[in-house]
Design a protein around this motif. Structure first.
Motif, mmCIF file in Angstrom:
data_model
loop_
_atom_site.group_PDB
_atom_site.id
_atom_site.type_symbol
_atom_site.label_atom_id
_atom_site.label_comp_id
_atom_site.label_asym_id
_atom_site.label_seq_id
_atom_site.Cartn_x
_atom_site.Cartn_y
_atom_site.Cartn_z
ATOM 1 N N GLN A 1 0.835 -1.188 0.000
ATOM 2 C CA GLN A 1 0.000 0.000 0.000
ATOM 3 C C GLN A 1 0.872 1.241 0.000
ATOM 4 O OE1 GLN A 1 -2.244 -0.205 3.627
ATOM 5 N NE2 GLN A 1 -0.486 0.304 4.928
ATOM 6 N N ALA A 2 0.325 2.329 -0.495
ATOM 7 C CA ALA A 2 1.060 3.582 -0.510
ATOM 8 C C ALA A 2 1.032 4.207 0.871
ATOM 9 C CB ALA A 2 0.450 4.533 -1.532
ATOM 10 N N GLY A 3 2.143 4.796 1.269
ATOM 11 C CA GLY A 3 2.195 5.499 2.534
ATOM 12 C C GLY A 3 1.578 6.879 2.399
ATOM 13 N N PRO A 4 1.487 7.608 3.513
ATOM 14 C CA PRO A 4 0.961 8.977 3.447
ATOM 15 C C PRO A 4 1.917 9.882 2.695
ATOM 16 C CG PRO A 4 1.887 8.528 5.615
ATOM 17 C CD PRO A 4 1.901 7.228 4.871
ATOM 18 N N LEU A 5 1.431 11.026 2.296
ATOM 19 C CA LEU A 5 2.295 11.996 1.635
ATOM 20 C C LEU A 5 3.422 12.371 2.590
ATOM 21 C CD1 LEU A 5 2.623 13.797 -0.927
ATOM 22 C CD2 LEU A 5 1.452 15.593 0.366
ATOM 23 N N PRO A 6 4.672 12.238 2.165
ATOM 24 C CA PRO A 6 5.789 12.549 3.077
ATOM 25 C C PRO A 6 5.715 13.994 3.548
ATOM 26 C CG PRO A 6 6.564 11.359 1.148
ATOM 27 C CD PRO A 6 5.134 11.722 0.870
ATOM 28 N N PRO A 7 6.243 14.262 4.740
ATOM 29 C CA PRO A 7 6.286 15.646 5.237
ATOM 30 C C PRO A 7 7.241 16.473 4.395
ATOM 31 C CG PRO A 7 7.606 14.211 6.621
ATOM 32 C CD PRO A 7 6.890 13.319 5.641
ATOM 33 N N PRO A 8 7.272 17.795 4.582
ATOM 34 C CA PRO A 8 8.232 18.618 3.834
ATOM 35 C C PRO A 8 9.642 18.054 3.969
ATOM 36 C CG PRO A 8 6.681 20.017 4.998
ATOM 37 C CD PRO A 8 6.386 18.617 5.433
ATOM 38 N N LEU A 9 10.279 17.830 2.821
ATOM 39 C CA LEU A 9 11.566 17.134 2.821
ATOM 40 C C LEU A 9 12.758 18.045 3.056
ATOM 41 C CD1 LEU A 9 11.024 14.682 -0.197
ATOM 42 C CD2 LEU A 9 10.901 14.163 2.240
ATOM 43 N N ALA A 10 12.613 19.337 2.776
ATOM 44 C CA ALA A 10 13.769 20.250 2.871
ATOM 45 C C ALA A 10 14.427 20.233 4.256
ATOM 46 C CB ALA A 10 13.364 21.658 2.467
ATOM 47 N N PRO A 11 13.665 20.384 5.344
ATOM 48 C CA PRO A 11 14.341 20.348 6.658
ATOM 49 C C PRO A 11 14.927 18.976 6.995
ATOM 50 C CG PRO A 11 11.941 20.466 6.913
ATOM 51 C CD PRO A 11 12.235 20.717 5.480
ATOM 52 N N LEU A 12 14.289 17.906 6.508
ATOM 53 C CA LEU A 12 14.822 16.569 6.769
ATOM 54 C C LEU A 12 16.156 16.383 6.047
ATOM 55 C CD1 LEU A 12 11.623 14.317 6.412
ATOM 56 C CD2 LEU A 12 12.357 15.792 8.304
ATOM 57 N N ILE A 13 16.231 16.877 4.812
ATOM 58 C CA ILE A 13 17.476 16.766 4.044
ATOM 59 C C ILE A 13 18.588 17.571 4.704
ATOM 60 C CG2 ILE A 13 18.558 17.368 1.847
ATOM 61 C CD1 ILE A 13 15.839 16.761 0.519
ATOM 62 N N ALA A 14 18.262 18.771 5.164
ATOM 63 C CA ALA A 14 19.275 19.600 5.828
ATOM 64 C C ALA A 14 19.788 18.907 7.084
ATOM 65 C CB ALA A 14 18.677 20.967 6.172
ATOM 66 N N GLN A 15 18.884 18.318 7.868
ATOM 67 C CA GLN A 15 19.302 17.634 9.094
ATOM 68 C C GLN A 15 20.133 16.395 8.768
ATOM 69 O OE1 GLN A 15 16.049 16.761 11.722
ATOM 70 N NE2 GLN A 15 17.341 15.746 13.260
ATOM 71 N N ALA A 16 19.715 15.649 7.741
ATOM 72 C CA ALA A 16 20.445 14.435 7.363
ATOM 73 C C ALA A 16 21.831 14.782 6.838
ATOM 74 C CB ALA A 16 19.658 13.659 6.313
ATOM 75 N N ARG A 17 21.948 15.824 6.068
ATOM 76 C CA ARG A 17 23.249 16.207 5.539
ATOM 77 C C ARG A 17 24.204 16.613 6.652
ATOM 78 N NH1 ARG A 17 21.548 19.565 0.002
ATOM 79 N NH2 ARG A 17 21.292 17.694 -1.303
ATOM 80 N N GLU A 18 23.664 17.247 7.672
ATOM 81 C CA GLU A 18 24.504 17.621 8.798
ATOM 82 C C GLU A 18 24.957 16.381 9.571
ATOM 83 O OE1 GLU A 18 24.347 20.446 12.809
ATOM 84 O OE2 GLU A 18 22.690 20.440 11.369
ATOM 85 N N LEU A 19 24.045 15.431 9.749
ATOM 86 C CA LEU A 19 24.387 14.210 10.474
ATOM 87 C C LEU A 19 25.378 13.341 9.695
ATOM 88 C CD1 LEU A 19 20.845 13.188 11.798
ATOM 89 C CD2 LEU A 19 22.806 13.852 13.207
ATOM 90 N N LEU A 20 25.157 13.236 8.380
ATOM 91 C CA LEU A 20 25.961 12.337 7.545
ATOM 92 C C LEU A 20 27.159 13.027 6.931
ATOM 93 C CD1 LEU A 20 22.993 10.599 5.647
ATOM 94 C CD2 LEU A 20 24.236 9.738 7.645
#
Length: 491
Positions: free
Chosen positions: A239-258
């Motif tokens: 089944q399809a999941g819900p529409l993902p939340p805004p990705l921009a802040p997640l990408i910024a946080q992930a880039r800082e972590l990784l």
């Protein structure tokens, strides 16, 4: 005793080298092209602008998230690749069983880029490690060929080590044909021996688990395919999941972590958003990722692997795939790959030349020559046919990707049938000349076809288009030179 060893090693080198070489030429050639798989895709999708900004906007990411959800509703597990210096667009991809295919979005506006369907450089990447035969038996065959390569190199060193230096000093490219081909074989093998050994060993080590399924410790420390292949879902989601939340802040946080600045890979499960470290960040090709809730975007965990065994295999994978490599290093890989291809190809020719006088009338020898023609000329001809198909097939054709690939295998099959008929009827020389003529024409005319097609402005991304066309033209010139030499020898 030493001479007996050299005789046995000579037999081993000849037969293992020839039988494995028929396929190793294909593996080397497709791997050489796969060094520039992204650039080949760009040539095959001229509608994608290579001069646009790679700056991501929230609007583009929202459009990409909606595209992912739409793919999931079709039963496909989609993922995103973010823009990078090599590939300046946002891509929504899924695995079709062979390649990663999908759509390209403008990273600023999120608008769909009307790019033609094509497997692009992914076709050569897939062919390199599986001969398009899947994990079983394709990857198993290629991995076994890696062992054969190491055996052929070892036995070759034993039989040639005594006269190696004099043969290199007395390189005779325009001498008698058997001697010239043997010199070329030795020169390519010696000058590029470290690269060939390294790529053969690392390629075998990466996929060795497919030959050792009963060794769980081995599978746990040897990772198989690169990060995209391993982590990109290949099956269907329920089944399809819900529409993902805004990705921009997640990408910024992930880039800082990784500590990964761009080109990240984003996978989706029904409950999570997983952002992976870019393959291009460094020589260690990792699967490090940061995970977020798909429902509300809160941080869940970060996963990194840093044990010595894991780091070693990450380095092995990274150096083999060279996704981190700058342009100059990728060209070094490319030229070294050409040398490895020349090594295997010249070995096939030397094998036939040594046996033509004693075995030339035997059916088995004629079959061997037909297979050699199919490998040395049929494969590059089919490769150029793929490029021709990309420019000649209608842009809006349904199933266009598979149409290109079917044409590739159709042309290759026709070359094989042509070689088999002429070799078995004792007209092998005509087969070589006719197929070389076809290859010369296809290569030399591709730049003209690209120009006439008007598929791209020549000032946009000119380096990609000019380089690809130039390499095709050089392939045609090489075939033309070989054709003229054959006619000169026959005169």
């Amino acid at each position: 005793m030493r001479e007996t060893l050299r005789v046995h090693m000579g037999w081993l080198h000849s037969w293992v080298g020839f039988l494995a070489g028929l396929l190793l030429v294909l593996v080397f050639a497709s791997g050489t092209l796969a060094v520039f798989d992204t650039e080949i895709t760009q040539w095959m999708q001229p509608e994608v602008s290579l001069t646009q900004s790679t700056t991501l906007t929230p609007a583009a990411l929202q459009a990409a998230a909606q595209a992912v959800q739409a793919e999931e509703q079709k039963g496909l597990s989609a993922f995103l690749t973010l823009p990078s210096d090599r590939d300046p667009v946002l891509r929504v991809l899924h695995y079709d069983g062979y390649e990663f295919v999908g759509t390209a979005l403008d990273p600023t506006t999120g608008a769909l880029v009307p790019a033609r369907e094509t497997a692009g450089g992914q076709f050569f990447y897939n062919f390199h490690f599986s001969l398009r035969g899947g994990n079983q038996p394709g990857v198993q065959i290629v991995t076994f060929l890696g062992f054969c390569l190491l055996v052929a190199i070892g036995s070759g060193l034993v039989i040639h080590i005594k006269a190696l230096w004099p043969d290199l000093i007395l390189f005779r490219p325009f001498g008698p044909r058997p001697r010239a081909w043997l010199d070329a074989h030795l020169l390519a093998g010696v000058l590029f021996l470290p690269f060939i050994l390294f790529m053969g060993y690392t390629g075998t080590a990466i996929h060795a688990r497919v030959l050792l399924p009963a060794q769980p410790w081995f599978a746990s420390h040897h990772s198989g395919k690169d990060k995209k292949e391993k982590t990109a879902p290949k099956g269907r989601v329920l089944q399809a999941g819900p529409l993902p939340p805004p990705l921009a802040p997640l990408i910024a946080q992930a880039r800082e972590l990784l500590q990964s600045p761009d080109g990240n890979l984003i996978l989706f499960t029904p409950d999570e958003v997983r952002i992976f470290k870019s393959d291009a960040y460094g020589p260690f090709l990792t699967r490090d990722h940061a995970d977020f809730s798909r429902k509300d975007g809160h941080f869940l965990r970060s996963a990194t692997q840093s044990s010595p065994a894991t780091a070693t295999m990450q380095l092995v994978r990274g150096l083999h795939y060279a996704r981190y490599a700058p342009l100059s290093l990728r060209w070094l890989y490319f030229c070294s790959g050409l040398a490895a291809t020349a090594l295997a190809a010249s070995g096939l020719v030397v094998f036939l030349m040594k046996r033509r006088r004693s075995s030339g009338e035997q059916a088995l020898f004629r079959l061997a020559e037909a297979l050699t023609q199919t490998t040395l000329i049929g494969f590059p001809t089919a490769t150029l046919a793929l490029f021709w198909a990309n420019r000649c097939l209608p842009v809006t054709l349904s199933g266009r990707t598979m149409a290109e690939i079917y044409l590739f295998f159709t042309v290759w099959s026709l070359c094989a049938a042509h070689a088999l008929v002429l070799c078995m009827t004792r007209h092998a020389a005509s087969g070589w000349r006719q197929q070389l003529g076809l290859l010369a024409g296809a290569g030399c005319a591709l730049p003209l076809l690209d120009l006439v097609s008007g598929s791209h402005p020549w000032m946009q991304g000119g380096g990609v288009f000019l380089t690809t066309d130039s390499l095709a033209f050089c392939t045609g010139l090489t075939a033309l030179f070989a054709l003229l030499k054959l006619r000169e020898d026959a005169a």
